[in-house]
Enzyme design. Structure first.
Site, PDB file in Angstrom:
ATOM      1  N   LYS A   1     -14.386  59.089   2.336  1.00 26.76           N
ATOM      2  CA  LYS A   1     -14.118  57.945   3.202  1.00 26.76           C
ATOM      3  C   LYS A   1     -12.631  57.611   3.187  1.00 26.76           C
ATOM      4  CE  LYS A   1     -15.025  54.536  -0.435  1.00 26.76           C
ATOM      5  NZ  LYS A   1     -15.780  53.337  -0.841  1.00 26.76           N
TER       6      LYS A   1
ATOM      7  N   ARG B   1     -23.552  43.309  -2.503  1.00 23.39           N
ATOM      8  CA  ARG B   1     -22.928  43.639  -1.218  1.00 23.39           C
ATOM      9  C   ARG B   1     -24.033  44.120  -0.286  1.00 23.39           C
ATOM     10  NH1 ARG B   1     -17.771  47.395  -2.741  1.00 23.39           N
ATOM     11  NH2 ARG B   1     -19.469  48.892  -2.520  1.00 23.39           N
TER      12      ARG B   1
ATOM     13  N   TYR C   1      16.326  41.801   0.600  1.00 23.88           N
ATOM     14  CA  TYR C   1      16.072  40.443   1.078  1.00 23.88           C
ATOM     15  C   TYR C   1      15.959  39.443  -0.065  1.00 23.88           C
ATOM     16  CZ  TYR C   1      14.949  42.618   5.566  1.00 23.88           C
ATOM     17  OH  TYR C   1      14.989  43.323   6.735  1.00 23.88           O
TER      18      TYR C   1
ATOM     19  N   MET D   1      10.091  46.789   4.784  1.00 25.76           N
ATOM     20  CA  MET D   1       9.100  47.476   5.597  1.00 25.76           C
ATOM     21  C   MET D   1       9.255  48.992   5.568  1.00 25.76           C
ATOM     22  SD  MET D   1       8.146  46.989   9.636  1.00 25.76           S
ATOM     23  CE  MET D   1       7.610  45.298   9.426  1.00 25.76           C
TER      24      MET D   1
END
Length: 392
Positions: A41, A140, A274, A322
């Site tokens: 998956k 779940r 940053y 990013m």
């Protein structure tokens, strides 16, 4: 053909298919009486579902597992047509008929899903292969024990009609990665009761399965007919409490590297990235690593993520951005284009995915799975059959 060519790129994730095959063999040794499902998956936990699936089958896996039906159908479209494929995460209106027509085993956790599987089978004019899932304590997906008799009765009626064949009964552990947790035996005991009820009602599944990767490694009583191996297939320990990959006889298959985009000198007091959360403590050199959170590098590893450059371990300096992050090279001057190793097996001094998980306060599953599509996958140690796309 043993390798795909390495294209020019700022970064790459090299996938060692020999490691995948070795991990399958090691896992089969842990559960020699059970069939092994290779869970591919999430695009093979970020490694590439189809290449990993082929490598796992070559090493003796007997099943493939996916979460979504789209993932299962993609395996069939890739030519993996002669192996059982199971998918378990369904929502109403999903591609039930397509899955039935592709001979995909579908998981059913409630009456609505059984109704959709039956309708799809009738529309397709063929029998749906169904696994009934029981919630034995994870909370779940899966039928609540109180709802199990109704689901079993309805599935048996659908079998009598010829609409479905219940090929599996299954459940999933909540705490198998915590050795000795009392829920492990409690879930197994409840599953044994629910299986016995289903069989007394007339169901005769091909496989009963409960074990995930940690249970495959540490709970032999859970192996039953089939084990579902996910993260361990990729050579990563399911939990530090169970031991390292090496302790478990596994080898991580992914190595993530990037080429330095810039190396420059800066004076003491120079802010980095940053917010200036890192300030150069003295005159130094900075290296720019051209991957960031858009590529899956966790921003939570700002200031903590480890990187091997040359023969020295460095740490992310300041915030991960990013598309890039910075490391303080301490005055060393590697060249632009030199390689930075973010993680790999760890046997050449490089960090591992587990090291990044600790740095980001998460789990190694997330580290490898989140590496994004901007990072090309380069396959090593493939086979001729895998390279030419032969069916399995």
């Amino acid at each position: 053909m043993n390798e795909t060519a390495t294209p020019p790129s700022r970064a790459r994730a090299e996938i060692d298919l020999a490691a995948v095959r070795g991990n399958v063999r090691a896992l089969r040794e842990r559960a020699p009486e059970a069939a092994l499902m290779a869970v591919v998956k999430a695009d093979g936990y970020g490694h590439g579902a189809v290449p990993v699936a082929r490598a796992a089958l070559e090493a003796g896996a007997g099943w493939l597992g996916t979460a979504t039906p789209q993932e299962a159908l993609a395996l069939r479209a890739a030519g993996l047509t002669r192996v059982p494929v199971m998918c378990w995460l369904w929502t109403p209106g999903g591609p039930w008929r397509e899955a039935v027509e592709a001979d995909v085993d579908v998981s059913v956790s409630g009456m609505w899903a059984l109704r959709e599987a039956v309708a799809a089978a009738r529309a397709a004019g063929r029998t749906a292969r169904v696994h009934l899932k029981a919630d034995t304590g994870l909370g779940r997906n899966g039928s609540a024990p109180a709802d199990w008799p109704e689901l079993v009765a309805a599935a048996r009626a659908a079998e009598a009609e010829g609409a479905v064949k219940v090929t599996g009964l299954w459940s999933h552990f909540a705490c198998a990665d915590e050795p000795g947790h009392p829920s492990i035996q409690a879930q197994l005991d409840l599953f044994t009761e629910l299986v016995a009820y289903a069989e007394a009602a007339g169901l005769d599944p091909e496989v009963r399965h409960h074990a995930n990767s940690p249970a495959t490694l540490t709970v032999p009583a859970s192996h039953l007919d089939l084990v579902r191996t996910g993260i361990a297939l990729y050579g990563i320990s399911p939990s530090p409490e169970l031991g390292s990959s090496a302790d478990l006889g596994l080898r991580p298959a992914m190595t993530l590297t990037a080429d330095l985009a810039l190396v420059k000198r800066v004076p003491a007091g120079h802010g980095v990235s940053y917010g200036h959360h890192y300030v150069a403590p003295g005159d130094t050199t900075l290296g720019l690593v051209p991957v960031g959170y858009a590529d899956g590098i966790p921003r939570h590893a700002s200031g903590t993520g480890p990187v091997l450059i040359g023969s020295k371990l460095r740490t992310v300096a300041g915030r991960v951005a990013m598309d890039q992050f910075v490391v303080d090279l301490g005055g060393d001057t590697p060249a632009a284009g030199d390689r930075a190793v973010l993680f790999g097996p760890g046997d050449r001094g490089e960090p591992t995915a587990e090291d990044w998980a600790r740095a980001a306060g998460t789990i190694a599953y997330e580290i490898v799975t989140r590496i994004g599509p901007r990072v090309p996958r380069i396959y090593r140690n493939g086979t001729a059959g895998a390279a030419n796309g032969s069916s399995q």
